[in-house]
Scaffold this motif. Structure first.
Motif, mmCIF file in Angstrom:
data_model
loop_
_atom_site.group_PDB
_atom_site.id
_atom_site.type_symbol
_atom_site.label_atom_id
_atom_site.label_comp_id
_atom_site.label_asym_id
_atom_site.label_seq_id
_atom_site.Cartn_x
_atom_site.Cartn_y
_atom_site.Cartn_z
ATOM 1 N N GLY A 107 -88.542 -3.034 -3.143
ATOM 2 C CA GLY A 107 -87.731 -4.048 -2.456
ATOM 3 C C GLY A 107 -87.168 -3.530 -1.148
ATOM 4 O O GLY A 107 -87.015 -2.316 -0.955
ATOM 5 N N SER A 164 -89.609 -5.998 -15.096
ATOM 6 C CA SER A 164 -88.332 -5.665 -14.476
ATOM 7 C C SER A 164 -87.537 -6.937 -14.220
ATOM 8 O O SER A 164 -88.119 -8.006 -14.017
ATOM 9 C CB SER A 164 -88.566 -4.927 -13.154
ATOM 10 O OG SER A 164 -89.387 -3.813 -13.366
ATOM 11 N N ASP A 165 -86.247 -6.819 -14.244
ATOM 12 C CA ASP A 165 -85.424 -7.988 -13.915
ATOM 13 C C ASP A 165 -84.216 -7.533 -13.116
ATOM 14 O O ASP A 165 -83.941 -6.329 -13.007
ATOM 15 C CB ASP A 165 -85.002 -8.747 -15.175
ATOM 16 C CG ASP A 165 -84.243 -7.855 -16.137
ATOM 17 O OD1 ASP A 165 -83.936 -8.312 -17.218
ATOM 18 O OD2 ASP A 165 -83.967 -6.697 -15.771
ATOM 19 N N GLY A 211 -83.816 -7.478 -10.005
ATOM 20 C CA GLY A 211 -84.127 -6.777 -8.769
ATOM 21 C C GLY A 211 -84.427 -5.309 -8.943
ATOM 22 O O GLY A 211 -84.569 -4.578 -7.959
ATOM 23 N N THR A 212 -84.517 -4.830 -10.180
ATOM 24 C CA THR A 212 -84.840 -3.414 -10.388
ATOM 25 C C THR A 212 -86.334 -3.263 -10.668
ATOM 26 O O THR A 212 -87.006 -4.195 -11.104
ATOM 27 C CB THR A 212 -84.070 -2.834 -11.581
ATOM 28 O OG1 THR A 212 -84.428 -3.562 -12.755
ATOM 29 C CG2 THR A 212 -82.567 -2.931 -11.358
ATOM 30 N N THR A 213 -86.826 -2.062 -10.433
ATOM 31 C CA THR A 213 -88.217 -1.730 -10.762
ATOM 32 C C THR A 213 -88.180 -0.741 -11.917
ATOM 33 O O THR A 213 -87.481 0.280 -11.831
ATOM 34 C CB THR A 213 -88.924 -1.094 -9.548
ATOM 35 O OG1 THR A 213 -88.891 -2.025 -8.461
ATOM 36 C CG2 THR A 213 -90.357 -0.728 -9.873
ATOM 37 N N ASP A 237 -83.231 0.975 -8.611
ATOM 38 C CA ASP A 237 -82.502 -0.207 -8.101
ATOM 39 C C ASP A 237 -83.042 -0.621 -6.737
ATOM 40 O O ASP A 237 -83.631 0.188 -6.020
ATOM 41 C CB ASP A 237 -81.004 0.122 -7.949
ATOM 42 C CG ASP A 237 -80.286 0.112 -9.283
ATOM 43 O OD1 ASP A 237 -80.888 -0.385 -10.265
ATOM 44 O OD2 ASP A 237 -79.151 0.633 -9.343
ATOM 45 N N GLN A 238 -82.774 -1.877 -6.410
ATOM 46 C CA GLN A 238 -83.137 -2.344 -5.066
ATOM 47 C C GLN A 238 -82.282 -1.618 -4.019
ATOM 48 O O GLN A 238 -81.123 -1.252 -4.305
ATOM 49 C CB GLN A 238 -82.875 -3.839 -4.952
ATOM 50 C CG GLN A 238 -84.078 -4.687 -5.391
ATOM 51 C CD GLN A 238 -84.008 -6.065 -4.772
ATOM 52 O OE1 GLN A 238 -82.932 -6.602 -4.590
ATOM 53 N NE2 GLN A 238 -85.161 -6.614 -4.456
ATOM 54 N N HIS A 274 -79.708 -0.870 -1.120
ATOM 55 C CA HIS A 274 -78.518 -1.551 -0.609
ATOM 56 C C HIS A 274 -77.907 -0.660 0.477
ATOM 57 O O HIS A 274 -78.257 0.526 0.572
ATOM 58 C CB HIS A 274 -77.522 -1.839 -1.746
ATOM 59 C CG HIS A 274 -77.143 -0.640 -2.530
ATOM 60 N ND1 HIS A 274 -77.833 -0.249 -3.657
ATOM 61 C CD2 HIS A 274 -76.171 0.279 -2.334
ATOM 62 C CE1 HIS A 274 -77.282 0.849 -4.144
ATOM 63 N NE2 HIS A 274 -76.270 1.196 -3.333
#
Lengths: 286, 198
Positions: B65, B81-82, B84-86, B98-99, B101
């Motif tokens: 992401g 994944s949900d 926004g995590t891989t 994590d995505q 930031h």
């Protein structure tokens, strides 16, 4: 058609050059690894070749066969099959290694699958020359044996030289290789494998049987030769190398004789009345 | 042992020309091409096929992401994944990335905060190592810390290019720790951030 104008002659020449290109680096590496061992190997394997050459010619003397064609068969095995085998065996080995989990079996199967067709191709190429006089299956066995002999000698020379690099007494190792891979294994090594496969090739290219029978015989004998080659190289009975060597060798020889002896008896029966009426010239033309 | 090969080899039919005769009758060009073709098959085609068949699979680029990506070896499987995590798994271990930031300070300071939160929630007897810093292959700052819990091992990474920050957490049973920790470290080290305009 003269030999020079024959298309197969040109293909043979091209493959000979490619074979040299493939083989020379291996020979140079073997020489550099142990110059004395390599030179001793050349001498001993040359002597072995002379003896084996004489033995095969002597055993096959019922029909004269051209010396030039015999030399071409030997050179195919010694140069073309080994030279091309440098790439082919490596490639087939990679494929076999990806499919077969056991490393020993993968190598054994790769050797059989790659080397047998390459050697047999030489017998097929020679069969396309009318001058080779390949009419009966015994003719194919004869040329197959010489192709196999060439391959066996060069391959064994390379193995012996490699062995000489790693040991403390290179001369002893080279002599051991000649005894083991040459004298002891002479009856169940490459000449036997290729001669066996050549019987099937004879059916394919000389027989007037139906296409299905000819192809089945050809493929069956080729697969049999590959399988015996793989069995001989395989890890079967590896806990006792000498037992494995003679047991597997005996199987190879027995299978070959089961096909070869009936052919020879049949040829002898057919030749008997003829030889009384029309004597063939004793000298071999070249 | 007897076979049809021997008699058939010498039995020529009066009506059918053997293959060799037919080839010779055509000037042997067909035979010569056949020999050349088979030789080429063995010396050229087979090694090419083998090279392709035995070549290792190319590394997989996984987009986490925001233009950030990692290079994943085939030993990692991408799980559902949900949020926004891989999530990648390997041998019973799970790596959650994590995505990206916006960066909130140095990677060590960020990791200290994370470790403090972590320890507060971890079972009694859990211990954390001091943060260890390193640079990714792209030259970005990264730090990692290992938290040893009674039943499992957790390792966290914070990677930052100065503007964006990515957190990755590996959870692994003790038996799978050695292998997966090295693989996860290699994966995090491969993290690449999007090029920023000059």
């Amino acid at each position: 058609m003269s030999i020079v104008r024959h298309p197969v002659t040109w293909v043979y020449a091209v493959l000979l050059v490619i074979g040299v290109i493939g083989l020379v680096p291996l020979l140079i590496a073997a020489f550099e690894g142990s110059p004395a061992g390599f030179l001793l190997g050349v001498v001993l394997w040359t002597l072995f070749t002379v003896l084996a050459w004489w033995a095969i010619r002597r055993f096959s003397r019922t029909r004269p066969r051209p010396r030039l064609a015999t030399l071409a068969a030997f050179a195919w095995g010694a140069i073309i099959a080994t030279g091309l085998g440098r790439w082919a065996t490596g490639g087939v080995g990679d494929i076999a290694g990806a499919v077969i989990p056991d490393e020993g079996w993968a190598g054994a199967i790769a050797a059989g699958v790659s080397e047998e067709p390459l050697k047999l191709l030489g017998v097929f190429a020679l069969s396309l020359f009318a001058a080779t006089r390949m009419r009966s299956a015994l003719d194919f066995v004869y040329y197959g044996a010489f192709v196999g002999l060439g391959f066996m000698v060069v391959e064994s020379l390379l193995y012996a030289a490699q062995g000489a690099q790693t040991g403390d007494s290179p001369m002893t190792i080279v002599v051991e290789y000649v005894i083991l891979r040459g004298i002891l294994a002479a009856l169940w090594s490459h000449p036997t494998f290729t001669a066996l496969a050549a019987i099937g090739l004879a059916v394919l290219v000389r027989s007037g049987a139906s296409a299905v029978r000819r192809w089945l015989a050809f493929l069956g004998m080729l697969v049999l030769a590959m399988a015996l080659h793989a069995l001989f190289d395989s890890p079967v009975l590896e806990s006792n190398m000498m037992v494995a060597f003679f047991a597997k060798g005996a199987i190879v020889l027995a299978v070959f004789l089961a096909f070869y002896l009936p052919l020879r008896r049949r040829a002898a029966r057919e030749a008997a009345p003829l030889s009384e009426e029309t004597q063939e010239p004793a000298s071999a033309s070249s | 042992m007897s076979s049809g090969a021997a008699p058939a080899a010498d039995a020529a039919s009066p009506t059918r020309e053997p293959l060799a005769v037919r080839l010779i009758g055509r000037g042997s060009l067909a035979g010569a091409l056949l020999v050349l073709g088979i030789a080429a098959l063995y010396a050229v085609v087979l090694p090419m096929v083998a090279e392709r068949a035995s070549a290792p699979a190319p590394p997989r680029i996984v987009d986490v992401g925001g233009g950030v990506s990692v290079v994943s070896e085939e030993t990692w499987s991408e799980a559902v994944s949900d949020g926004g995590t891989t999530t990648l798994t390997q041998g019973g271990a799970t790596l959650v990335i994590d995505q990206p930031h916006p960066s909130e300070g140095s990677v060590v300071a960020r990791l200290d905060d994370l470790t403090a939160d972590w320890i507060a929630e971890a079972p009694d007897g859990s211990v954390a190592t001091a943060p260890r810093t390193f640079e990714t292959d792209a030259g970005d700052d990264a730090a990692t810390v290992v938290l040893q819990e009674p039943q499992q091992t957790v390792q966290a990474w914070v990677v930052s290019d100065g503007e964006l920050e990515v957190i990755a957490v590996l959870t692994a049973p003790a038996t799978a720790w050695d292998k997966t920790s090295s693989a996860a470290q290699a994966l995090v080290r491969s993290m690449a951030f999007p090029e920023t305009a000059p």
